[in-house]
Design a protein around this motif. Structure first.
Motif, short mmCIF file in Angstrom:
data_model
loop_
_atom_site.label_atom_id
_atom_site.label_comp_id
_atom_site.label_asym_id
_atom_site.label_seq_id
_atom_site.Cartn_x
_atom_site.Cartn_y
_atom_site.Cartn_z
N LEU A 57 0.77 -0.93 0.12
CA LEU A 57 0.05 0.37 0.31
C LEU A 57 0.88 1.20 0.20
CD1 LEU A 57 -2.94 1.50 0.40
CD2 LEU A 57 -2.34 0.84 2.97
N ALA A 58 0.55 2.18 -0.70
CA ALA A 58 1.36 2.78 -0.50
C ALA A 58 0.20 4.45 -0.62
CB ALA A 58 1.39 4.13 -2.04
N ILE A 59 0.65 5.51 0.66
CA ILE A 59 0.29 6.46 1.13
C ILE A 59 0.44 7.91 0.48
CG2 ILE A 59 -0.49 7.56 3.10
CD1 ILE A 59 -1.39 4.83 3.68
N PRO A 60 -0.74 8.27 -0.61
CA PRO A 60 0.23 9.59 -1.09
C PRO A 60 0.52 10.66 -0.13
CG PRO A 60 -2.03 9.31 -2.03
CD PRO A 60 -1.95 7.75 -0.63
N THR A 87 10.29 5.45 -1.07
CA THR A 87 10.67 4.33 0.13
C THR A 87 9.51 2.90 0.01
OG1 THR A 87 8.89 5.93 0.49
CG2 THR A 87 10.51 6.77 1.39
N VAL A 88 8.27 2.60 -0.50
CA VAL A 88 7.53 1.67 0.33
C VAL A 88 8.17 0.13 -0.47
CG1 VAL A 88 4.95 0.33 -0.10
CG2 VAL A 88 5.79 2.65 0.20
N LEU A 93 4.27 -2.77 -8.25
CA LEU A 93 3.40 -2.53 -8.36
C LEU A 93 2.87 -2.10 -6.92
CD1 LEU A 93 0.62 -5.53 -9.62
CD2 LEU A 93 1.80 -3.39 -11.24
N LEU A 94 2.19 -1.07 -6.91
CA LEU A 94 2.14 -0.46 -5.97
C LEU A 94 0.34 -0.12 -5.90
CD1 LEU A 94 4.61 2.35 -4.45
CD2 LEU A 94 3.77 0.22 -2.73
N LEU A 106 -0.59 1.53 -8.98
CA LEU A 106 0.13 2.30 -10.00
C LEU A 106 1.79 1.49 -10.12
CD1 LEU A 106 1.34 5.11 -9.61
CD2 LEU A 106 2.74 4.78 -7.77
N VAL A 107 1.87 1.57 -10.81
CA VAL A 107 2.96 0.20 -12.13
C VAL A 107 4.11 0.97 -11.81
CG1 VAL A 107 3.41 -0.45 -14.15
CG2 VAL A 107 1.31 -0.72 -13.95
N THR A 108 4.70 0.55 -10.96
CA THR A 108 6.38 0.92 -11.04
C THR A 108 7.87 0.29 -11.21
OG1 THR A 108 6.66 -0.09 -8.85
CG2 THR A 108 5.15 2.02 -8.83
N GLY A 109 7.64 -1.04 -12.14
CA GLY A 109 8.75 -1.29 -12.31
C GLY A 109 8.65 -2.01 -13.60
#
Ligand code: HEM
Length: 537
Positions: A57-60, A87-88, A93-94, A106-109
């Protein structure tokens, strides 16, 4: 029952229990239900009920914490998620929950990007809400087609966007760049309408990119640079009107009940929605007339083999008249604002980095014919051989992607980067974050630096670890078909402006705010720039 006449005395301690008026009771019940839904969606669903619990989980970050770094073209939410990405711990994926409380991934990789955009692209489509928004001005063209229809359309349109064809459009890009310079010279002269040496770049960038698309796309000169009172320009400007407060509130409440709330919102005839629909009708009719004109011209026995996009599409025989109208609407919508944003960011960054401005001007003046010469023409070969111009434009597109994020929805249960993903999961693809990811671009990822595109083997990669790290035009079967067109157009426009003008921001120390509405992102003030004509070119 006591009738209450004194509102200041509604809850006296000794008041007897009174029954609520039915309308008050209904409103209270609705408010209580909204509150319960909100708590469920904000707190319980993400922690206990989501099928995506296995994704971190990402907290904006609150916007105040992200405002300190130099602004990028990412929309606010994407900017605030940048911190989470760094940081997470995550495997590409987040999970996050936006202000509307809906769940997104959110696609991060690069592995996840490759799965969604390339390997398994047909299982990820634009969600209905996005389709509705794009349909208003883009029609049912290539941008919205799916499956086999998309494949056939893309194949038929590709020849119009191949380099073999784009190179024939350079003279159009150059002629319109010259028109832009002439108009701006006039604008800052004594006779100019503004009576000032400050111009709003957006105003002129939008007109120029529309003029270019008119000529290169439909063989029609709109002449918006010369005729500022254009209905088409006004209708496109309407796409950037922010929703009213009541629309935001209504959207938020609806979002608690359905993830399709954005679709519902487009059906409520608010003043803004009505204006958008009017614009859509106007543009459709304009495109229809231009295509008829074109067909008539091509049917003549002695007609030339025109190089504009519509001629190529007509010759392919793959489109009905109405579908061509949709394609033309798509090209106008997808092609003018995006390049206008890129030009605005180019001017912004040239003003911020005077050393880059100076170096670029020297290269342009040294290698290209003068823009003030009415006879001057340039070839693709000439323009493409300017290494610093090429590096600068690529760096603008990397650092300030005109479209900082896009959305996809899974059409079936599937896997992404090894994670189980149920049907109807919504993904955000953050070009603004990936393009500045230090894991892909190294420690200088968050610095604007055209140098990264110079040197052995770097001209087309910028030294990125994986080609998916440059996401401005996406990748795969749904990548931007107009990327070559846009890059050549941007290079011509930048060369002409930097060659002819000294450029400074009207307020060099002002903090740039982002325009958050419409397709793409650029500075809200349209880049107010002080221009000074530099002789000698
Ligand atoms: C700097 C300028 C531009 C940028 C940054 C840009 C970016 C993009 C991006 C990110 C997409 C994918 C959107 C998505 O699927 O979510 C896209 C698609 C598209 N773009 Fe561009 N674009 C630019 C200029 C142009 C131009 C000049 C044209 C046409 C002349 C154009 C035509 C299209 C079309 C037709 C699609 C849909 C392609 C498909 O789905 O097969 N774009 N663009």
């Amino acid at each position: 029952m006591t009738v209450m006449s004194n509102w200041g005395n509604i809850w006296p301690l000794s008041a007897p229990i009174k029954l609520l008026h039915p309308s008050v009771a209904t409103v209270s019940a609705i408010l209580a239900y909204v509150a319960v839904r909100f708590i469920y969606k904000q707190y319980f669903y993400p922690r206990f009920f989501t099928p995506l619990k296995h994704i971190p989980l990402a907290i904006p970050e609150p916007p105040s914490k992200t405002g300190k770094e130099e602004v990028t073209s990412s929309r606010k939410l994407i900017t605030s998620l940048k911190h989470a990405v760094a940081t997470v711990p995550n495997n590409g994926l987040l999970r996050f929950y936006g202000p509307d409380t809906n769940e997104r991934v959110l696609v991060t990789g690069v592995k996840a990007l490759n799965d969604i955009l390339v390997l398994n692209a047909s299982s990820f489509v634009k969600p209905e809400s996005v389709r509705r928004r794009l349909y208003v001005f883009g029609g049912e063209g290539l941008l919205l087609a799916e499956g086999e229809t998309h494949k056939v359309q893309r194949k038929s349109l590709m020849p119009a966007f191949s380099f073999r064809h784009i190179k024939d459009l350079y003279p159009i890009f150059w002629t319109k760049s010259r028109d832009l310079v002439k108009v701006l010279e006039h604008e800052i002269s004594e006779e100019g309408s503004s009576k000032s040496d400050v111009v709003v770049i957006k105003t002129w960038a939008t007109r120029t990119t529309l003029d270019i698309l008119g000529l290169a796309g439909m063989d029609h000169d709109f002449q918006f640079l010369k005729n500022p009172q254009s209905t088409l320009v006004r209708h496109y400007a309407n796409t950037q009107i922010p929703p009213a407060r009541y629309e935001i509130l209504l959207g938020f409440i609806l979002s608690l009940f359905t993830s399709n709330y954005e679709v519902l919102m487009t059906k409520i005839p608010t003043a803004r929605v009505r204006r958008l629909n009017e614009g859509s009708k106007y543009i459709r009719q304009l495109c229809r007339e231009l295509i008829q004109e074109k067909r008539y011209k091509m049917d003549k026995p002695d007609s030339d083999q025109d190089v504009d996009i519509i001629s190529v599409a007509l010759r392919s025989g793959a489109f009905t008249n109405e579908n061509l109208v949709d394609q033309m609407m798509t090209f106008l919508a997808a092609g003018h604002g995006t390049t206008s944003h890129a030009l605005q960011w180019s001017v912004y960054v040239l003003c911020k980095h005077q050393d880059i401005q100076q170096r670029l001007r020297e290269e342009v003046r040294d290698r290209l014919p003068s823009i003030s010469d009415p006879e001057s023409v340039i070839t693709a070969q000439e323009l493409d051989s300017l290494p610093y111009l090429h590096a600068f434009c690529n760096e603008v597109l990397r650092f300030y992607p005109s479209i900082p994020g896009t959305v996809r929805q899974s059409t079936r249960d599937t896997t992404v980067a090894g994670y189980q993903i149920p049907k109807n999961t919504t993904f955000t693809i953050p070009m603004g974050i990936i393009n500045q990811d230090p894991k892909l671009w190294g420690p200088t990822a968050r610095t604007f630096d055209p140098e990264r595109w110079l040197g052995e083997g770097r001209a087309n990669s910028g030294g990125v670890e994986n080609h998916l790290g440059f996401l401005t035009f996406l990748h795969g079967p749904r990548s931007c078909i107009g990327s070559g067109f846009a890059k050549a157009e941007l290079a011509c426009l930048v060369a002409a402006l930097v060659g002819r003008f000294q450029m400074d921001l009207e307020d060099p120390n002002g903090k740039v705010e982002l325009n958050q509405h419409g397709i793409g992102t650029s500075p809200k003030d349209g880049v107010r720039t002080r221009l000074k004509v530099l002789d000698g070119w």
